[in-house]
Write a protein that holds these residues in place. Structure first.
Motif, PDB file in Angstrom:
ATOM      1  N   GLN A   1       0.844  -1.370  -0.105  1.00 34.49           N
ATOM      2  CA  GLN A   1       0.028  -0.007   0.050  1.00 34.49           C
ATOM      3  C   GLN A   1       0.689   1.384   0.158  1.00 34.49           C
ATOM      4  OE1 GLN A   1      -3.136  -0.817  -1.065  1.00 34.49           O
ATOM      5  NE2 GLN A   1      -2.103  -3.004  -0.369  1.00 34.49           N
ATOM      6  N   LEU A   2       2.101   1.147   0.651  1.00 31.49           N
ATOM      7  CA  LEU A   2       2.740   2.310   0.485  1.00 31.49           C
ATOM      8  C   LEU A   2       3.511   2.602  -0.730  1.00 31.49           C
ATOM      9  CD1 LEU A   2       5.232   2.078   3.974  1.00 31.49           C
ATOM     10  CD2 LEU A   2       3.316   3.815   3.491  1.00 31.49           C
ATOM     11  N   ILE A   3       3.783   1.617  -1.696  1.00 35.05           N
ATOM     12  CA  ILE A   3       4.035   1.639  -2.945  1.00 35.05           C
ATOM     13  C   ILE A   3       3.039   2.251  -3.801  1.00 35.05           C
ATOM     14  CG2 ILE A   3       4.722   0.300  -5.063  1.00 35.05           C
ATOM     15  CD1 ILE A   3       6.233  -1.569  -3.207  1.00 35.05           C
ATOM     16  N   HIS A   4       1.624   2.004  -3.604  1.00 34.17           N
ATOM     17  CA  HIS A   4       0.591   2.427  -4.262  1.00 34.17           C
ATOM     18  C   HIS A   4       0.691   4.011  -3.848  1.00 34.17           C
ATOM     19  CE1 HIS A   4      -1.118  -0.866  -5.921  1.00 34.17           C
ATOM     20  NE2 HIS A   4      -1.653  -1.331  -4.833  1.00 34.17           N
TER      21      HIS A   4
ATOM     22  N   GLY B   1       3.069   6.159  -5.696  1.00 30.63           N
ATOM     23  CA  GLY B   1       2.970   5.938  -6.953  1.00 30.63           C
ATOM     24  C   GLY B   1       1.994   7.163  -7.176  1.00 30.63           C
ATOM     25  N   LEU B   2       0.968   7.232  -6.442  1.00 32.27           N
ATOM     26  CA  LEU B   2      -0.404   8.123  -6.589  1.00 32.27           C
ATOM     27  C   LEU B   2       0.339   9.615  -6.359  1.00 32.27           C
ATOM     28  CD1 LEU B   2      -3.070   6.306  -4.472  1.00 32.27           C
ATOM     29  CD2 LEU B   2      -2.913   6.629  -6.877  1.00 32.27           C
ATOM     30  N   ALA B   3       1.219   9.642  -5.277  1.00 29.23           N
ATOM     31  CA  ALA B   3       1.795  10.945  -5.412  1.00 29.23           C
ATOM     32  C   ALA B   3       2.746  11.362  -6.310  1.00 29.23           C
ATOM     33  CB  ALA B   3       2.933  10.930  -3.792  1.00 29.23           C
ATOM     34  N   LEU B   4       3.569  10.597  -6.907  1.00 29.95           N
ATOM     35  CA  LEU B   4       4.377  10.823  -8.053  1.00 29.95           C
ATOM     36  C   LEU B   4       3.195  11.386  -9.146  1.00 29.95           C
ATOM     37  CD1 LEU B   4       6.966   7.850  -8.069  1.00 29.95           C
ATOM     38  CD2 LEU B   4       7.338  10.572  -7.768  1.00 29.95           C
ATOM     39  N   ASP B   5       2.543  10.761  -9.280  1.00 29.71           N
ATOM     40  CA  ASP B   5       1.315  11.131 -10.388  1.00 29.71           C
ATOM     41  C   ASP B   5       1.105  12.694 -10.559  1.00 29.71           C
ATOM     42  OD1 ASP B   5       1.161   8.540 -11.364  1.00 29.71           O
ATOM     43  OD2 ASP B   5      -0.792   8.286 -10.670  1.00 29.71           O
ATOM     44  N   GLU B   6       0.715  13.147  -9.212  1.00 31.23           N
ATOM     45  CA  GLU B   6       0.468  14.511  -8.750  1.00 31.23           C
ATOM     46  C   GLU B   6       1.628  15.409  -9.398  1.00 31.23           C
ATOM     47  OE1 GLU B   6      -2.370  15.403  -7.942  1.00 31.23           O
ATOM     48  OE2 GLU B   6      -2.925  13.373  -7.404  1.00 31.23           O
TER      49      GLU B   6
ATOM     50  N   CYS C   1      -5.456  -3.336 -10.698  1.00 27.36           N
ATOM     51  CA  CYS C   1      -5.969  -3.104  -9.428  1.00 27.36           C
ATOM     52  C   CYS C   1      -4.907  -3.443  -8.129  1.00 27.36           C
ATOM     53  CB  CYS C   1      -7.225  -4.090  -9.216  1.00 27.36           C
ATOM     54  SG  CYS C   1      -8.865  -3.543 -10.106  1.00 27.36           S
ATOM     55  N   LEU C   2      -4.242  -4.498  -8.289  1.00 28.46           N
ATOM     56  CA  LEU C   2      -3.491  -5.052  -7.238  1.00 28.46           C
ATOM     57  C   LEU C   2      -2.167  -4.437  -7.241  1.00 28.46           C
ATOM     58  CD1 LEU C   2      -4.221  -8.528  -7.293  1.00 28.46           C
ATOM     59  CD2 LEU C   2      -5.228  -7.015  -6.192  1.00 28.46           C
ATOM     60  N   PHE C   3      -1.439  -3.971  -8.587  1.00 27.08           N
ATOM     61  CA  PHE C   3      -0.114  -3.556  -8.522  1.00 27.08           C
ATOM     62  C   PHE C   3       0.242  -2.242  -9.056  1.00 27.08           C
ATOM     63  CE2 PHE C   3      -0.071  -8.301  -9.159  1.00 27.08           C
ATOM     64  CZ  PHE C   3       0.492  -8.659  -7.658  1.00 27.08           C
ATOM     65  N   ALA C   4      -0.700  -1.684  -9.686  1.00 29.94           N
ATOM     66  CA  ALA C   4      -0.722  -0.306 -10.709  1.00 29.94           C
ATOM     67  C   ALA C   4      -1.851   0.414 -10.513  1.00 29.94           C
ATOM     68  CB  ALA C   4      -0.227  -0.764 -11.904  1.00 29.94           C
ATOM     69  N   LEU C   5      -2.199   0.962  -9.382  1.00 30.18           N
ATOM     70  CA  LEU C   5      -3.140   1.924  -9.238  1.00 30.18           C
ATOM     71  C   LEU C   5      -2.756   3.480  -9.819  1.00 30.18           C
ATOM     72  CD1 LEU C   5      -4.956   1.353  -5.704  1.00 30.18           C
ATOM     73  CD2 LEU C   5      -5.585   0.597  -7.995  1.00 30.18           C
ATOM     74  N   SER C   6      -1.645   3.582  -9.800  1.00 27.15           N
ATOM     75  CA  SER C   6      -1.325   4.782 -10.323  1.00 27.15           C
ATOM     76  C   SER C   6      -0.873   4.796 -11.759  1.00 27.15           C
ATOM     77  CB  SER C   6       0.028   5.527  -9.326  1.00 27.15           C
ATOM     78  OG  SER C   6       0.898   4.577  -9.579  1.00 27.15           O
ATOM     79  N   ILE C   7      -0.577   6.180 -12.286  1.00 29.13           N
ATOM     80  CA  ILE C   7      -0.356   6.058 -13.696  1.00 29.13           C
ATOM     81  C   ILE C   7       1.431   5.830 -13.942  1.00 29.13           C
ATOM     82  CG2 ILE C   7      -0.012   7.759 -15.874  1.00 29.13           C
ATOM     83  CD1 ILE C   7      -2.200   9.370 -14.404  1.00 29.13           C
ATOM     84  N   THR C   8       1.933   6.407 -12.909  1.00 30.22           N
ATOM     85  CA  THR C   8       3.392   6.216 -12.800  1.00 30.22           C
ATOM     86  C   THR C   8       3.620   4.608 -12.798  1.00 30.22           C
ATOM     87  OG1 THR C   8       3.855   7.995 -11.611  1.00 30.22           O
ATOM     88  CG2 THR C   8       5.339   6.555 -11.590  1.00 30.22           C
ATOM     89  N   ALA C   9       2.926   3.807 -11.988  1.00 25.28           N
ATOM     90  CA  ALA C   9       3.032   2.285 -11.877  1.00 25.28           C
ATOM     91  C   ALA C   9       2.764   1.684 -13.176  1.00 25.28           C
ATOM     92  CB  ALA C   9       2.550   1.651 -10.635  1.00 25.28           C
ATOM     93  N   ARG C  10       1.613   2.007 -13.726  1.00 26.63           N
ATOM     94  CA  ARG C  10       1.074   1.320 -14.883  1.00 26.63           C
ATOM     95  C   ARG C  10       2.142   1.664 -16.329  1.00 26.63           C
ATOM     96  NH1 ARG C  10      -5.593   2.019 -15.182  1.00 26.63           N
ATOM     97  NH2 ARG C  10      -5.737   1.855 -12.913  1.00 26.63           N
ATOM     98  N   ARG C  11       2.486   2.513 -16.314  1.00 22.73           N
ATOM     99  CA  ARG C  11       3.335   3.045 -17.171  1.00 22.73           C
ATOM    100  C   ARG C  11       4.822   2.411 -17.231  1.00 22.73           C
ATOM    101  NH1 ARG C  11       1.996   9.162 -19.917  1.00 22.73           N
ATOM    102  NH2 ARG C  11       0.186   8.414 -20.592  1.00 22.73           N
ATOM    103  N   PHE C  12       5.179   2.109 -15.787  1.00 22.89           N
ATOM    104  CA  PHE C  12       6.452   1.365 -15.821  1.00 22.89           C
ATOM    105  C   PHE C  12       6.097  -0.034 -15.980  1.00 22.89           C
ATOM    106  CE2 PHE C  12       8.449  -1.491 -12.824  1.00 22.89           C
ATOM    107  CZ  PHE C  12       9.644  -1.562 -13.044  1.00 22.89           C
TER     108      PHE C  12
END
Length: 409
Positions: A48-51, A54-59, A105-116
């Motif tokens: 969840q911290l990784i999520h 990622g959400l913070a990096l999106d901003e 849902c499980l590993f890439a809620l953020s744009i940053t994580a998805r694009r990675f």
């Protein structure tokens, strides 16, 4: 976002401290549970911290995502175990919609994580897909045991309520944390969730929908399936006034034991009885609230914005039912997609599930269920796209044991 992050971390800390304490008088499970939670909580908190990161990096990296408009989303709601998963996966094949997948849902809620991960996937494909093959082997072993109850693969369409995991508001967490007041309020959200947490959770979910469209295309319609969002039906209607809804229905005499059976393994694994002896009763009460809340919040929605469908209809007339839903909601049915529905219909008629359960298994009484929920269920079925499938005035005697023969729910 920052306030929600702080409140969720504090709540997780409190839950973790309670989870690590042995429960006296609860037998062997009361002492085994802390050992299990000693491994589960740190891993869960790390993910969840990784999520959150990622959400913070999106901003910082993709602030334009906030300008994305979620126009006329299509929400699949309903009681659990009523065919919502099957309907979701069929509708997800429509090229005009986009929906969350399990890996997102499980590993890439953020744009940053998805694009990675998407970039890594493209690199893997150029190298002959060794990582993809490894993941397929892992998921067969990791998710194979769930096939009888809720089949799951990483690239399957999945419920976006998992976006609420970092906020500790995804109801599935009631299994490891059955003493969480926040989670129980999620099960009666429209009635019991207090402000400002209510607004924060709805805003967090909305931002996740915006992120999804930002990655997959703002020209597509957002398809969201969440049986666990039946208690949020009123909130979703208010938040998205242009939304369309499809509500799946199934007799409560079948829904209640099926849902309890589907979570029985998780409840045993996490020693829920050692923490919340009244867990089954509370779950039954909550599922009853689902029926009443759907009626209270959606029954007056115009027919061009809300379609009701029974599990019987999805089983026997999948293609015609979806065509009727599309026509009723003013949606365009692609010619290729219509042809695909015919194949799906044949599969739905042949499908046989290994999931078995009974009312007696969970101490449920068919007559009491009929008294408390029967009338509500029949009123909802009368709104179905073809009310010829509505049940008679009195519910038939429940079978001693039920085998799900229709659809993966």
């Amino acid at each position: 976002m920052f306030r929600l992050f702080i409140s969720s971390q504090l709540h997780l800390l409190g839950l973790a401290l309670r989870a690590l304490l042995p429960r006296r008088g609860a037998g062997r499970a009361g002492y085994l549970r802390p050992l299990l939670m000693l491994g589960f909580v740190p891993l869960f908190a790390l993910v969840q911290l990784i999520h959150w990161l990622g959400l913070a990096l999106d901003e910082l990296l993709y602030p334009d995502y906030r300008r994305v408009q979620v126009r006329e989303p299509l929400f699949i709601l309903g009681v659990p175990r009523s065919g919502t998963t099957h309907l979701h996966r069929v509708l997800a094949e429509d090229p005009g919609v986009t929906t969350f997948t399990t890996w997102e849902c499980l590993f890439a809620l953020s744009i940053t994580a998805r694009r990675f991960w998407l970039g890594l996937g493209r690199l893997d494909a150029r190298l002959g897909a060794p990582l993809a093959r490894l993941l397929r082997r892992i998921e067969r072993h990791a998710f194979g045991a769930l096939d009888a109850v809720h089949s799951m693969r990483l690239d399957d369409p999945e419920e976006d309520y998992f976006a609420l995991l970092p906020a500790l508001a995804c109801f599935i967490l009631i299994l490891p944390f059955p003493d969480s007041s926040r989670l129980w309020r999620m099960g009666s959200f429209d009635r019991d969730m207090p402000e400002p947490l209510r607004s924060q959770l709805l805003e967090h979910h909305h931002r996740c929908l915006q992120r999804h469209l930002y990655v997959h295309g703002t020209d597509k319609r957002l398809l969201s399936k969440n049986a666990a969002f039946a208690p949020l039906a009123g909130a979703l209607r208010a938040r998205y006034p242009d939304a369309r809804f499809v509500v799946c229905l199934r007799a409560p005499q079948e829904t209640l034991p099926s849902q309890l059976s589907s979570i029985a393994g998780g409840a045993k694994l996490f020693g829920v009885g050692a923490v919340e002896p009244a867990f089954a009763r509370r779950m039954i009460e909550q599922l009853g609230f689902y029926y009443h809340n759907l009626e209270q919040t959606l029954a007056d929605v115009p027919v061009e914005r809300c379609a009701w469908v029974t599990m019987t209809q999805l089983r026997g007339q999948l293609g015609p039912s979806i065509e009727t839903i599309y026509n009723q909601l003013g949606l365009t049915l692609d010619a290729d997609y219509r042809a695909r529905l015919q194949q799906r219909q044949r599969h739905a008629r042949r499908y046989r599930s290994a999931h078995q359960y009974s009312l007696a298994q969970f101490g449920l009484d068919a007559e009491r269920i009929e008294h408390e929920l029967g009338a509500c269920y029949r009123r909802l079925c009368a709104r179905a796209i073809d009310d010829r499938d509505a049940p008679p005035s009195a519910a038939p005697p429940a079978p001693t044991r039920t085998t799900e023969t229709a659809l993966p729910c």
